[in-house]
Scaffold this active site. Structure first.
Site, PDB file in Angstrom:
ATOM      1  N   THR A   9       0.590  -1.404   0.422  1.00  0.00           N
ATOM      2  CA  THR A   9      -0.213   0.094   0.517  1.00  0.00           C
ATOM      3  C   THR A   9       0.754   1.389  -0.279  1.00  0.00           C
ATOM      4  OG1 THR A   9      -1.804   1.397   1.378  1.00  0.00           O
ATOM      5  CG2 THR A   9       0.028   0.117   2.489  1.00  0.00           C
ATOM      6  N   HIS A  13      -1.539   5.390   6.674  1.00  0.00           N
ATOM      7  CA  HIS A  13      -2.170   5.457   7.377  1.00  0.00           C
ATOM      8  C   HIS A  13      -2.516   3.229   8.108  1.00  0.00           C
ATOM      9  CE1 HIS A  13      -3.269   9.006   8.207  1.00  0.00           C
ATOM     10  NE2 HIS A  13      -3.984   9.386   6.966  1.00  0.00           N
ATOM     11  N   ASP A  69      -7.642  -5.516   1.353  1.00  0.00           N
ATOM     12  CA  ASP A  69      -8.301  -4.933   0.412  1.00  0.00           C
ATOM     13  C   ASP A  69      -9.375  -5.030   1.353  1.00  0.00           C
ATOM     14  OD1 ASP A  69      -8.916  -3.427  -2.226  1.00  0.00           O
ATOM     15  OD2 ASP A  69     -10.897  -4.411  -2.093  1.00  0.00           O
ATOM     16  N   SER A  70      -9.705  -3.659   1.750  1.00  0.00           N
ATOM     17  CA  SER A  70     -11.101  -3.515   3.180  1.00  0.00           C
ATOM     18  C   SER A  70     -12.014  -2.407   2.729  1.00  0.00           C
ATOM     19  CB  SER A  70     -10.433  -3.048   3.955  1.00  0.00           C
ATOM     20  OG  SER A  70      -9.321  -2.148   3.959  1.00  0.00           O
ATOM     21  N   PHE A 152      -9.278   6.853   9.917  1.00  0.00           N
ATOM     22  CA  PHE A 152      -9.555   7.563   8.842  1.00  0.00           C
ATOM     23  C   PHE A 152     -10.326   6.768   8.269  1.00  0.00           C
ATOM     24  CE2 PHE A 152      -6.365   3.845   9.154  1.00  0.00           C
ATOM     25  CZ  PHE A 152      -7.062   2.856   7.233  1.00  0.00           C
TER      26      PHE A 152
END
Length: 199
Positions: A9, A13, A69-70, A152
């Site tokens: 990523t 964060h 992946d969320s 976030f």
């Protein structure tokens, strides 16, 4: 000896959150950020996109790679935004615009029908090409307005289940330690942790 694993990523964060989650159970594993090209996430499921990202990071660095992946899945919206959570308000990836649009879409929805869950799918891809995929879910409901400056994404409007009545808070009001102990990513990592022994 410390093992290194790359987190696929460019979101600082997520790197910070994953490093804290991993350190809590596997202090012998160092999570490093990914500085390579960003692959096209054209999968139709969380698992598809997690594998796309993890394979790209593993190929670029030669290290075992984790990718998450969320997103948030709202029941009354049939599971949306789901895999489109990061782009819900357009391809700018504007977190505040995403949050505001979702709140606007649910403005007339009564509290009993605002149930939602965060979902995290984590893919682990090893240099030999083998992979593992695990999932964690965090059920709750959506608040009517954002509150709290922590977290976030959709954290400021997500109220996790299981909190004391009358003292419920959005994840935006939780400390980082509270979130890292109970989040969808923490739950997915709990399933993944035993599989990291081979690293």
């Amino acid at each position: 000896m410390t093992s290194r694993i790359v987190l696929a990523t460019h979101n600082p964060h997520k790197v910070e959150e994953f490093a804290a989650i991993v350190a809590a159970t596997r202090p012998d594993i160092e999570v490093v950020g990914y500085d390579g090209p960003e692959p096209v996430e054209d999968g139709t499921t969380f698992a598809d996109n997690a594998l796309i990202k993890a394979r790209a990071a593993c190929a670029h660095t030669g290290l075992p790679a984790l990718a998450d992946d969320s997103g948030i899945c709202v029941d009354v919206l049939g599971g949306a935004p789901g895999v489109f959570s990061a782009y819900w308000a357009g391809h700018r990836k504007d977190a505040r615009a995403n949050l505001d649009l979702l709140l606007d879409q649910l403005a007339d929805i009564a509290d009993p029908h605002r149930s939602a869950q965060f979902v995290s799918t984590i893919a682990l891809v090893r240099p030999d090409g083998t992979h593992t995929v695990v999932e964690g879910t965090w059920p709750g409901r959506l608040a009517r307005e954002a509150s709290g400056g922590g977290g976030f994404g959709y954290d400021p409007i997500f109220i996790p289940n299981g909190q004391p009545a009358g003292a419920e808070r959005t994840v935006g009001e939780w400390s980082a330690d509270e979130k890292n102990a109970d989040s969808h990513r923490a739950r997915a990592f709990t399933a993944l942790a035993p599989l990291l022994e081979a690293l």
